[in-house]
Design an enzyme around this catalytic site. Structure first.
Site, short mmCIF file in Angstrom:
data_model
loop_
_atom_site.label_atom_id
_atom_site.label_comp_id
_atom_site.label_asym_id
_atom_site.label_seq_id
_atom_site.Cartn_x
_atom_site.Cartn_y
_atom_site.Cartn_z
N SER A 25 0.83 -1.22 0.00
CA SER A 25 0.00 0.00 0.00
C SER A 25 0.86 1.26 0.00
O SER A 25 0.34 2.38 0.00
CB SER A 25 -0.93 0.00 1.22
OG SER A 25 -0.19 -0.19 2.41
N ASN A 112 -2.37 -2.41 13.15
CA ASN A 112 -3.82 -2.24 13.08
C ASN A 112 -4.30 -1.00 13.83
O ASN A 112 -5.11 -0.22 13.32
CB ASN A 112 -4.52 -3.48 13.60
CG ASN A 112 -4.20 -4.71 12.78
OD1 ASN A 112 -3.59 -4.59 11.71
ND2 ASN A 112 -4.56 -5.88 13.26
N THR A 157 -39.89 26.43 -11.03
CA THR A 157 -40.19 25.10 -10.50
C THR A 157 -40.44 24.26 -11.75
O THR A 157 -40.96 24.77 -12.75
CB THR A 157 -41.44 25.09 -9.59
OG1 THR A 157 -42.57 25.47 -10.36
CG2 THR A 157 -41.29 26.05 -8.40
N HIS A 158 -40.05 23.02 -11.72
CA HIS A 158 -40.11 22.13 -12.90
C HIS A 158 -39.35 22.72 -14.08
O HIS A 158 -39.66 22.44 -15.22
CB HIS A 158 -41.56 21.86 -13.32
CG HIS A 158 -42.47 21.49 -12.19
ND1 HIS A 158 -42.70 20.20 -11.81
CD2 HIS A 158 -43.18 22.27 -11.32
CE1 HIS A 158 -43.52 20.18 -10.77
NE2 HIS A 158 -43.82 21.43 -10.45
N SER A 279 -13.15 25.84 -27.92
CA SER A 279 -13.28 24.57 -28.64
C SER A 279 -12.15 24.47 -29.65
O SER A 279 -11.63 25.48 -30.12
CB SER A 279 -14.64 24.55 -29.34
OG SER A 279 -14.58 23.75 -30.50
N ASN A 287 -16.64 27.47 -23.32
CA ASN A 287 -17.28 26.35 -22.62
C ASN A 287 -17.16 26.46 -21.10
O ASN A 287 -16.13 26.87 -20.59
CB ASN A 287 -16.67 25.03 -23.08
CG ASN A 287 -16.96 24.75 -24.54
OD1 ASN A 287 -18.01 25.13 -25.04
ND2 ASN A 287 -16.03 24.10 -25.21
N GLU A 292 -18.80 22.00 -15.35
CA GLU A 292 -19.03 20.65 -15.89
C GLU A 292 -18.14 19.62 -15.19
O GLU A 292 -18.57 18.51 -14.89
CB GLU A 292 -18.74 20.63 -17.40
CG GLU A 292 -19.81 21.34 -18.20
CD GLU A 292 -19.46 21.40 -19.69
OE1 GLU A 292 -20.30 21.03 -20.49
OE2 GLU A 292 -18.33 21.82 -20.03
N TYR A 319 -9.56 -6.72 12.50
CA TYR A 319 -8.92 -6.20 11.29
C TYR A 319 -8.91 -7.27 10.19
O TYR A 319 -8.66 -8.45 10.46
CB TYR A 319 -7.46 -5.78 11.57
CG TYR A 319 -6.77 -5.26 10.32
CD1 TYR A 319 -6.89 -3.93 9.95
CD2 TYR A 319 -6.04 -6.12 9.50
CE1 TYR A 319 -6.28 -3.46 8.78
CE2 TYR A 319 -5.45 -5.66 8.34
CZ TYR A 319 -5.57 -4.33 7.98
OH TYR A 319 -4.98 -3.88 6.83
N GLN A 324 -7.42 -2.16 4.07
CA GLN A 324 -6.42 -1.38 3.36
C GLN A 324 -7.06 -0.63 2.18
O GLN A 324 -6.54 0.37 1.71
CB GLN A 324 -5.29 -2.31 2.87
CG GLN A 324 -4.18 -1.59 2.16
CD GLN A 324 -2.94 -2.47 2.01
OE1 GLN A 324 -2.23 -2.69 2.98
NE2 GLN A 324 -2.69 -2.97 0.82
N LYS A 327 -8.28 3.43 1.87
CA LYS A 327 -7.50 4.65 1.73
C LYS A 327 -7.64 5.38 0.41
O LYS A 327 -7.85 6.59 0.39
CB LYS A 327 -6.02 4.35 1.99
CG LYS A 327 -5.79 4.08 3.45
CD LYS A 327 -4.40 3.60 3.71
CE LYS A 327 -4.39 2.80 4.99
NZ LYS A 327 -5.34 1.65 5.01
N1 ARG Z 1 -1.23 -1.34 5.20
C1 ARG Z 1 -2.17 -1.84 6.11
C2 ARG Z 1 -3.51 -1.11 5.92
O1 ARG Z 1 -3.51 -0.14 5.29
C3 ARG Z 1 -1.70 -1.63 7.50
C4 ARG Z 1 -2.27 -2.57 8.50
C5 ARG Z 1 -1.79 -3.93 8.22
N2 ARG Z 1 -2.17 -4.85 9.22
C6 ARG Z 1 -2.09 -6.17 9.07
N3 ARG Z 1 -2.47 -6.89 10.06
N4 ARG Z 1 -1.69 -6.70 7.95
O2 ARG Z 1 -4.55 -1.53 6.40
#
Ligand code: ARG
Length: 461
Positions: A25, A112, A157-158, A279, A287, A292, A319, A324, A327
């Site tokens: 990650s 975790n 309205t509408h 354009s 534009n 948009e 966990y 992961q 994110k």
């Molecule tokens: N990179 C992991 C995440 O974003 C970190 C936690 C990993 N924990 C584990 N028990 N593998 O969630």
């Protein structure tokens, strides 16, 4: 470089390189680095405070972590996928810098509770920035409103002409949406700002840690009362994405209106060159790309909300690596909302010019004063429904004759009903039609003037 994994002692053979890439990650959680360092510093200080490790070692750990921060910001620390994630990357570099004492940092902690801490610190900071951006947007809306109290715009309205409005009143509707967005984020923030640190992997720890101490250092308002919940809760991210989606709904609605207003058919605004594009083939075009794009980007944020809900729905405690996946959507949601708020604020500030003549012509050339004729009679004792039917008739005959209500002669009015007098012309003039809607929260100028004053006060709190 193939590097030994932190957990390699437990394993017979190395990770397949494709799986290593799949698992890593670091490419995106590098975004958390400052928060990871801050969280680790607090954790190290707590280890010293509770006597789990000596203070001299705490000093070494903190100095090493600050060195990593410096290296990162000078572009000298660029961990690759061999690091797996930001937490391993920092720990590995720390050991390189401070030696074996670096290996003590992870005492009484798990990735975790660490990643949960980092993500909350990140989101807390981002929410503060987004709330400030909402205030900036509101300020611009109020500036335009203040200058356009008596500029009239058709109200719909509408998407059919309904009743004319003060342009300020129309813009203030968006002020109030933003106000709710600002408040909602404040509310979300209260649940973001709770520390999971010290939950350990899932069950707490055998060490005599002090969770309130780290929470205080990191300026969390509280700590998770249950370690399983602490490491596996992502409600706060879902709540944020929900609040972010509503911000995008509001920005997208405003965008849609601006796009319509900028069309030849409406012609209510001109796009200034600093915020419009041309354009490649049609030389006459200008534009509305900014609104948009805001409208288009709205879907991404909704998508991230949906993805996050689906990630969570089947997860057993505690966990799971699925987490992961929280994110990228969260980061993209944050970045999208921020860039859209910024672009919309700039667009309103310098990219739009309202066209007073077009607006004045628009409100003068329709039947959006028909309700006022009915109200005129109703105020003179004619039951409203009867008055409504009479006006319906006169609208029909006027359309057939190619006339507007203001073109009727007094005798034509009086044929319709004897209660009509000379003052009907004033009563149906667009300015008066707007001015007369003086009920609380309505578009009457007295109301809107006060609404602007009240709104200014809200922005400054
Ligand atoms: N990179 C992991 C995440 O974003 C970190 C936690 C990993 N924990 C584990 N028990 N593998 O969630």
């Amino acid at each position: 470089m193939t590097e030994k994994k932190t957990w390699s002692q437990r394993f017979e053979s190395a990770l397949n390189p494709a799986i290593a890439r799949f698992n890593a990650s670091i490419a995106f959680d590098i975004e958390l680095i400052d928060h990871d360092l801050t969280g680790s510093i607090a954790h190290a200080q707590m280890l010293g405070h509770t006597g789990i490790i000596p203070h001299t070692e705490v000093e070494q750990l903190v100095a090493g972590l600050e060195k990593i921060r410096q290296e990162y910001h000078q572009g000298e620390f660029n961990p690759g996928i061999e690091a797996e994630d930001i937490h391993f990357a920092v720990e590995h570099r720390l050991v390189e810098i401070v030696g074996d004492v670096g290996k003590k940092l992870h005492t009484a902690r798990s990735r975790n509770d660490q990643v949960g801490t980092d993500t909350r610190l990140y989101l807390r900071e981002q929410i503060q920035q987004i709330r400030q951006q909402l205030k900036d947007l509101q300020t611009v809306l109020l500036d335009i409103a203040e200058n356009n109290l008596e500029t009239l715009i058709p109200g719909y309205t509408h998407l059919q002409r309904a009743q004319p409005l003060s342009l300020a009143h129309h813009l203030l509707a968006y002020f109030h949406m933003s106000q709710r967005d600002w408040e909602r984020l404040g509310d979300v923030s209260r649940r973001v700002n709770i520390s999971p640190l010290g939950s350990g992997a899932l069950a707490g720890t055998t060490f005599p840690i002090d969770r309130h101490y780290t929470a205080k250092l990191l300026e969390f308002d509280d700590v998770y009362a249950n370690s399983l919940d602490g490491v596996s809760d992502r409600d706060f991210a879902i709540e944020f994405l929900c609040a972010a989606s509503l911000i995008m709904v509001h920005l997208s609605r405003l965008s849609e209106e601006i796009i319509l207003w900028a069309s030849e058919e409406f012609g209510f605004v001109t796009l200034k060159d600093s915020c419009a594009t041309g354009s490649s083939i049609m030389p006459q075009k200008k534009n509305p790309d900014v609104p948009e794009l805001v409208r288009g980007k709205t879907g991404r944020v909704f998508g991230h909300l949906q993805a996050m809900l689906v990630i969570m729905k089947g997860l057993p405690l505690a966990y799971n690596k699925d987490l992961q996946e929280d994110k990228e959507g969260l980061f993209d949601g944050v970045n999208t909302v921020k860039s859209c708020l910024q672009a919309m604020t700039i667009l309103l500030q310098e990219g739009l010019e309202f066209r007073p003549q077009r607006l004045a012509a628009a409100v003068a050339a329709d039947f959006s004063n028909a309700t006022d004729v009915a109200d005129y009679l109703a105020a003179r004792g004619v039951p409203f429904r009867e008055a409504y039917n009479l006006v319906g008739k006169v609208v029909k005959t006027s359309i057939a004759a190619g006339k507007l209500l203001k073109d009727l002669t007094l005798s034509e009015w009086q044929q319709l009903h004897p209660a009509f007098a000379e003052d009907i012309y004033e009563a149906i003039s667009p300015h008066q039609v707007v001015s007369a809607r003086n009920s609380y929260g309505g578009t009457g100028f007295t109301q809107v003037r006060q609404a602007i004053i009240d709104a200014r006060k809200q922005v400054s709190t």
